[in-house]
Design a protein around this motif. Structure first.
Motif, PDB file in Angstrom:
ATOM      1  N   TYR A 160       4.294  -0.132   5.229  1.00  0.00           N
ATOM      2  CA  TYR A 160       4.340   1.136   5.966  1.00  0.00           C
ATOM      3  C   TYR A 160       4.306   0.878   7.466  1.00  0.00           C
ATOM      4  O   TYR A 160       5.114   1.427   8.227  1.00  0.00           O
ATOM      5  CB  TYR A 160       3.160   1.990   5.506  1.00  0.00           C
ATOM      6  N   LEU A 220       1.073   9.776   3.765  1.00  0.00           N
ATOM      7  CA  LEU A 220       1.559   8.509   3.219  1.00  0.00           C
ATOM      8  C   LEU A 220       0.420   7.557   2.886  1.00  0.00           C
ATOM      9  O   LEU A 220       0.485   6.819   1.896  1.00  0.00           O
ATOM     10  CB  LEU A 220       2.532   7.848   4.193  1.00  0.00           C
ATOM     11  N   VAL A 276      10.111   5.554   3.616  1.00  0.00           N
ATOM     12  CA  VAL A 276       8.866   4.859   3.281  1.00  0.00           C
ATOM     13  C   VAL A 276       8.504   5.093   1.820  1.00  0.00           C
ATOM     14  O   VAL A 276       8.177   4.151   1.085  1.00  0.00           O
ATOM     15  CB  VAL A 276       7.714   5.310   4.193  1.00  0.00           C
TER      16      VAL A 276
END
Length: 213
Positions: A30, A85, A115
């Protein structure tokens, strides 16, 4: 209780959180994608990447300790993916876990989707306004999305479907609460942030409208 500084490196985060090697690999992935995309798109400020672990990852992850049984989350104004996320990475592999990332800007949604796809995350990206969605979740969350009176308006449909609000807020949260009571009725509980001495986590339940914001 005195404030304890949050972990500042990947190794310190893994030790403090107890994250698995697989979770750390996803968090590193990430960070790599965020760094890459940030060169062509202003996702985060110039100092944010250096503060990735304490200011962003640890700040986001602490929500799971407050609601460890919650499996479905909605992150409003998801932006660069904090906390959504991070939550999706840490919930990856949990049966029935889903994080809905709600973002009105299409270019940010492209990043969030990239992502989520590359890391195989249990995340659904919505290029939409939060108040237009009919999603049922356990927790609705947001960070740096809007002042509380407006944020509650965005989150209202989620509350109507049974969600609890868990919002990352700063030192002005008390004044925001005072202003919000002009427009909303709700139960509120504040807790200290683990990532910043000035931060607060605001839990909201039982939302109903007094008058239009």
């Amino acid at each position: 209780m005195d404030f304890v500084s949050p972990p500042r490196t990947a190794a310190e985060f893994q030790a403090a959180w107890g994250a698995s090697d697989a979770q750390m690999a996803d968090l590193d992935g990430y960070l790599a994608l965020l760094t890459q995309w940030n060169t062509v798109m202003n996702l985060v400020g110039p100092s944010a990447l250096a503060e990735f672990w304490p200011r962003h990852v640890y700040d986001s992850a602490q929500l799971l300790k407050l609601k460890p049984g919650a499996k479905t989350w909605a992150d409003l104004g998801a932006g660069a993916g904090f906390p959504g996320l991070v939550l999706a990475i840490l919930l990856k592999g949990t049966p029935e876990a889903t994080v809905h990332l709600v973002e009105s800007m299409a270019k940010r949604c492209r990043f969030l989707s990239e992502v989520a796809q590359q890391l195989g995350l249990p995340a659904t990206i919505h290029n939409a306004r939060a108040e237009d969605l009919g999603i049922r979740v356990d927790i609705v969350t947001a960070r740096a999305c809007a002042p509380l009176p407006r944020l509650l308006g965005y989150a209202e449909p989620f509350f109507k479907r049974g969600a609890t609000g868990l919002f990352l807020k700063g030192q002005d949260v008390v004044s925001e609460l005072t202003e919000a009571t002009k427009y909303w009725k709700f139960e509120a509980e504040l807790s200290a942030s683990s990532s910043s001495p000035d931060g607060r986590i605001l839990q909201v339940k039982g939302l109903s409208r007094v008058r239009k914001v």
